[in-house]
Design a protein around this motif. Structure first.
Motif, PDB file in Angstrom:
ATOM      1  N   GLU A   1     -12.392  -3.295   0.254  1.00  0.00           N
ATOM      2  CA  GLU A   1     -11.610  -1.929   0.015  1.00  0.00           C
ATOM      3  C   GLU A   1     -12.483  -0.775   0.793  1.00  0.00           C
ATOM      4  O   GLU A   1     -11.597   0.193   1.328  1.00  0.00           O
ATOM      5  CB  GLU A   1     -11.930  -1.521  -1.614  1.00  0.00           C
ATOM      6  CG  GLU A   1     -11.108  -0.140  -2.228  1.00  0.00           C
ATOM      7  CD  GLU A   1     -10.946  -0.375  -3.474  1.00  0.00           C
ATOM      8  OE1 GLU A   1     -10.919  -1.649  -3.989  1.00  0.00           O
ATOM      9  OE2 GLU A   1     -10.202   0.672  -3.820  1.00  0.00           O
TER      10      GLU A   1
ATOM     11  N   PHE B   1     -15.711   8.281  -1.597  1.00  0.00           N
ATOM     12  CA  PHE B   1     -15.086   7.690  -2.614  1.00  0.00           C
ATOM     13  C   PHE B   1     -15.914   7.289  -3.884  1.00  0.00           C
ATOM     14  O   PHE B   1     -17.021   6.830  -3.554  1.00  0.00           O
ATOM     15  CB  PHE B   1     -14.306   6.654  -2.008  1.00  0.00           C
ATOM     16  CG  PHE B   1     -13.297   6.856  -0.861  1.00  0.00           C
ATOM     17  CD1 PHE B   1     -12.187   7.707  -1.135  1.00  0.00           C
ATOM     18  CD2 PHE B   1     -13.302   6.739   0.368  1.00  0.00           C
ATOM     19  CE1 PHE B   1     -11.466   8.078  -0.225  1.00  0.00           C
ATOM     20  CE2 PHE B   1     -12.749   7.072   1.482  1.00  0.00           C
ATOM     21  CZ  PHE B   1     -11.508   7.767   1.075  1.00  0.00           C
ATOM     22  N   LEU B   2     -15.244   7.473  -4.943  1.00  0.00           N
ATOM     23  CA  LEU B   2     -16.013   6.825  -6.185  1.00  0.00           C
ATOM     24  C   LEU B   2     -15.992   5.286  -5.937  1.00  0.00           C
ATOM     25  O   LEU B   2     -14.671   4.774  -5.592  1.00  0.00           O
ATOM     26  CB  LEU B   2     -15.183   7.392  -7.405  1.00  0.00           C
ATOM     27  CG  LEU B   2     -15.672   8.319  -8.111  1.00  0.00           C
ATOM     28  CD1 LEU B   2     -14.733   8.627  -9.182  1.00  0.00           C
ATOM     29  CD2 LEU B   2     -17.003   8.030  -8.485  1.00  0.00           C
TER      30      LEU B   2
ATOM     31  N   GLN C   1      -0.339  -1.569   5.564  1.00  0.00           N
ATOM     32  CA  GLN C   1      -0.115  -0.169   5.009  1.00  0.00           C
ATOM     33  C   GLN C   1       1.047   0.426   5.458  1.00  0.00           C
ATOM     34  O   GLN C   1       1.277   0.174   6.956  1.00  0.00           O
ATOM     35  CB  GLN C   1      -1.380   0.624   5.204  1.00  0.00           C
ATOM     36  CG  GLN C   1      -1.379   2.172   4.989  1.00  0.00           C
ATOM     37  CD  GLN C   1      -1.329   2.497   3.805  1.00  0.00           C
ATOM     38  OE1 GLN C   1      -1.644   1.492   2.676  1.00  0.00           O
ATOM     39  NE2 GLN C   1      -1.235   3.761   3.388  1.00  0.00           N
TER      40      GLN C   1
ATOM     41  N   PHE D   1     -10.688  -1.287   4.037  1.00  0.00           N
ATOM     42  CA  PHE D   1      -9.273  -0.746   3.869  1.00  0.00           C
ATOM     43  C   PHE D   1      -9.172   0.753   4.109  1.00  0.00           C
ATOM     44  O   PHE D   1      -8.124   1.289   4.978  1.00  0.00           O
ATOM     45  CB  PHE D   1      -8.641  -1.486   2.624  1.00  0.00           C
ATOM     46  CG  PHE D   1      -7.178  -1.313   2.736  1.00  0.00           C
ATOM     47  CD1 PHE D   1      -6.396  -2.169   3.010  1.00  0.00           C
ATOM     48  CD2 PHE D   1      -6.418  -0.019   2.460  1.00  0.00           C
ATOM     49  CE1 PHE D   1      -5.020  -2.083   3.034  1.00  0.00           C
ATOM     50  CE2 PHE D   1      -5.024  -0.001   2.218  1.00  0.00           C
ATOM     51  CZ  PHE D   1      -4.290  -1.224   2.713  1.00  0.00           C
ATOM     52  N   LEU D   2      -9.888   1.294   3.272  1.00  0.00           N
ATOM     53  CA  LEU D   2      -9.997   2.916   3.255  1.00  0.00           C
ATOM     54  C   LEU D   2     -10.217   3.507   4.925  1.00  0.00           C
ATOM     55  O   LEU D   2      -9.506   4.353   5.177  1.00  0.00           O
ATOM     56  CB  LEU D   2     -10.993   3.307   2.243  1.00  0.00           C
ATOM     57  CG  LEU D   2     -10.590   3.191   0.830  1.00  0.00           C
ATOM     58  CD1 LEU D   2     -12.155   3.581   0.081  1.00  0.00           C
ATOM     59  CD2 LEU D   2      -9.594   4.335   0.305  1.00  0.00           C
TER      60      LEU D   2
ATOM     61  N   PRO E   1      -1.259  -1.857  -0.602  1.00  0.00           N
ATOM     62  CA  PRO E   1      -0.507  -1.308  -1.716  1.00  0.00           C
ATOM     63  C   PRO E   1       1.061  -1.292  -1.901  1.00  0.00           C
ATOM     64  O   PRO E   1       1.369  -1.943  -0.962  1.00  0.00           O
ATOM     65  CB  PRO E   1      -0.845   0.132  -1.741  1.00  0.00           C
ATOM     66  CG  PRO E   1      -1.112   0.375  -0.078  1.00  0.00           C
ATOM     67  CD  PRO E   1      -1.692  -0.892   0.228  1.00  0.00           C
TER      68      PRO E   1
ATOM     69  N   MET F   1      -7.209   2.743   7.128  1.00  0.00           N
ATOM     70  CA  MET F   1      -6.292   3.860   6.600  1.00  0.00           C
ATOM     71  C   MET F   1      -6.511   5.164   7.247  1.00  0.00           C
ATOM     72  O   MET F   1      -5.608   5.788   7.910  1.00  0.00           O
ATOM     73  CB  MET F   1      -6.113   3.967   5.074  1.00  0.00           C
ATOM     74  CG  MET F   1      -5.032   3.087   4.130  1.00  0.00           C
ATOM     75  SD  MET F   1      -5.263   3.540   2.396  1.00  0.00           S
ATOM     76  CE  MET F   1      -4.091   4.875   2.405  1.00  0.00           C
TER      77      MET F   1
ATOM     78  N   MET G   1      -7.591  -5.470  -3.844  1.00  0.00           N
ATOM     79  CA  MET G   1      -8.518  -5.480  -2.800  1.00  0.00           C
ATOM     80  C   MET G   1      -9.616  -6.745  -2.832  1.00  0.00           C
ATOM     81  O   MET G   1     -10.205  -7.291  -1.951  1.00  0.00           O
ATOM     82  CB  MET G   1      -9.340  -4.459  -2.060  1.00  0.00           C
ATOM     83  CG  MET G   1      -8.148  -2.819  -1.714  1.00  0.00           C
ATOM     84  SD  MET G   1      -7.625  -3.243  -0.459  1.00  0.00           S
ATOM     85  CE  MET G   1      -5.957  -2.270  -0.714  1.00  0.00           C
TER      86      MET G   1
END
Lengths: 246, 303
Positions: free
Chosen positions: B292, B251-252, B205, B295-296, B37, B299, B192
């Motif tokens: 993604e 997460f959505l 990140q 990545f989440l 990001p 993080m 992503m």
């Protein structure tokens, strides 16, 4: 029974010289709805949004926003809407608090109310420690959440979000959508544009513009069914491709 | 031998640390993605590599050239497309292209073959001022200008940001083509889903690299259990799932919620819990993580 309408658009046409940017658009947006506005670059989205915000006059058509006429009552429209975009939202050289105070002032709130609501907001967003820091020094994700809160600070009926999550990390992007859901559940109508197609699926209804026209308008689930697609990305690519081949 | 070698590059702006001891290498002819990001340090890294900014510490080379000592050589072999449109707004399309060709001691004619596929799309507007082009056309012109001196490596800073899904796909098809011509490519993106189009990616990140690998291996390295869940009331589903278990993430993801946990989670127990909380018609399936999801998860581990 009719659902209450926040926006009605009938036969909207906008021409720039010979170029038809909006070609006879007709649609309604309901109160409390999250309405996704999608389209390829140059499809005419920005033109429509500007008209709905009272910043640009249509060539023809009957358009009503929050109960007001877009030809004659643009100032009333501006009092009743909020706006935020990725490109411009807050002032980098003002502090967190000063930004809130500035926007509260613009919308005619009393300083006493601004102070009280600013305190609540800063606490809710967890920005107490950076209250008096310049906006330029806080992370993008925080800024975007603050910008959204400021856009609805004066309790508008409708808020326009123009690519609000561009470049934001995947966690903050989802936190941002939590805030959108909260605002919608309080009755604020949300119009949102995005290039992230997974976000299109979070909308109640989606309208896809192609070459100045509305090519499709429905719930994401129904669009996926109609176009026999795996997701909204497929739907979008099918529709936008069609335009390029014509 | 690696074509690009980056060793422990760090860069701070005042007290803000933009890049922290970043190291990686890129092979000749590789399509390498830097995914992250805003604020990840992508632009800082690219400006250092293209000799436009000096690192505080660390070293890097492209081909046999050191980015500090041999900066003039580097500039000849690199084609750079900055994130912000940086061509001359008051020159026409053709004038911009001719200008960049001349600077590098070549002509449009000499390397036309290389840019032909892109340039034909903007050629009808060759007499229009660059500032008056649409976003997609500006992007194509910028790429043509970055390619006109036949660079050995392309460094592209977020070329697809703000670009619609169709044009993004077309752009990646072009990158594939240049890769097949033997051009090494380093490209950054906040999307992503574009990671899967690269040979290898670095997930970044806040100035740090979280992982470097092929997209497939990044997915293989994902450790938590991952469920894809759908219900009639998605917003309430999110709230209920968040209360279900510690050490889990909710997460959505488009039409579904992705529920992940490092603990053992029994699917039937979860289904029963949701049923008791007003979600009678839930669908729960084990699913393959996307980049993604990875990545989440990374993080979360880093925080």
């Amino acid at each position: 029974m009719d659902k209450e309408k926040a926006i009605t658009v009938k036969n909207l046409v906008k021409k720039f010289g010979n170029f038809i940017a909006n070609d006879n658009l007709t649609f309604d947006v309901y109160k409390g709805e999250i309405f996704g506005f999608l389209g390829a670059n140059g499809a005419g989205k920005t033109t429509t949004l500007k008209i709905l915000c009272g910043l640009s006059k249509p060539t023809s058509g009957q358009i009503n926003v929050a109960g007001f006429n877009v030809y004659t009552e643009t100032n009333k429209i501006k009092n009743n809407i909020g706006y935020m975009s990725q490109k411009f939202s807050l002032y980098e050289d003002l502090t967190v608090y000063e930004n809130i105070r500035f926007y509260g002032g613009i919308y005619g709130l009393k300083l006493k109310d601004i102070r009280k609501r600013a305190d609540e907001l800063i606490q809710k967003l967890g920005l107490t420690n950076v209250r008096n820091e310049l906006l330029s020094s806080i992370p993008l994700g925080w800024k975007q959440k603050l910008a959204f809160s400021v856009a609805i600070f004066h309790h508008p009926k409708i808020v326009f979000l123009d690519e609000p999550t561009g470049g934001v990390d995947p966690v903050t992007r989802r936190e941002f959508w939590d805030m959108i859901y909260d605002a919608a559940s309080e009755g604020i109508t949300i119009i949102v544009t995005t290039h992230y197609m997974d976000e299109a699926e979070y909308c109640n209804r989606v309208c896809i513009m192609v070459d100045g026209r509305i090519e499709a308008i429905d719930t994401p689930a129904q669009l996926i069914k109609t176009y026999n697609a795996a997701n909204m990305n497929d739907v979008f690519i099918q529709l936008a491709r069609k335009a390029k081949q014509q | 031998m690696n074509f690009v070698e980056i060793n422990n590059i760090s860069k701070s702006y005042g007290s803000h640390k933009a890049l922290l001891e970043t190291s990686f290498s890129v092979k000749k002819g590789e399509l390498f993605g830097v995914i992250g990001p805003d604020g990840a340090g992508k632009t800082t890294l690219f400006r250092i590599l293209t000799t436009l900014l000096l690192a505080d510490s660390g070293s890097a080379r492209i081909s046999e050239y050191d980015i500090f000592k041999d900066y003039k050589k580097i500039r000849q072999i690199v084609g750079y497309m900055p994130g912000r449109f940086s061509l001359y707004q008051d020159l026409t399309v053709e004038e911009n292209l001719a200008f960049f060709a001349t600077i590098f001691g070549t002509t449009i004619k000499e390397n036309y073959e290389l840019i032909k596929d892109i340039y034909v799309q903007i050629e009808p507007f060759k007499d229009r001022q660059a500032g008056k082009l649409s976003g997609g056309m500006k992007q194509k012109l910028a790429l043509s200008c970055a390619l006109i001196h036949k660079p050995e490596i392309l460094i592209l800073d977020e070329p697809t940001t703000g670009v619609d899904a169709v044009s993004r796909k077309e752009f990646w098809d072009l990158l594939r083509k240049f890769k097949n011509m033997g051009i090494t490519i380093i490209v950054s993106t906040p999307y992503m889903d574009e990671a899967s189009l690269c040979d290898r990616v670095s997930l970044m990140q806040e100035g740090k690299i979280m992982q470097i690998n092929t997209p497939d291996n990044i997915i293989n390295n994902y450790k938590p259990i991952l469920f894809e869940i759908h219900s009639n009331n998605m917003h309430d589903l999110l709230i209920k799932l968040r209360k279900y278990h510690n050490n889990s993430n909710v997460f959505l993801f488009g039409q579904t919620v992705h529920y992940s946990s490092i603990n053992e989670i029994n699917k039937d127990d979860l289904k029963m819990y949701l049923k008791n909380n007003g979600h009678a018609n839930v669908e729960i399936n084990v699913c393959t993580p996307t980049i993604e999801d990875c990545f989440l998860w990374l993080m979360n581990q880093n925080n």
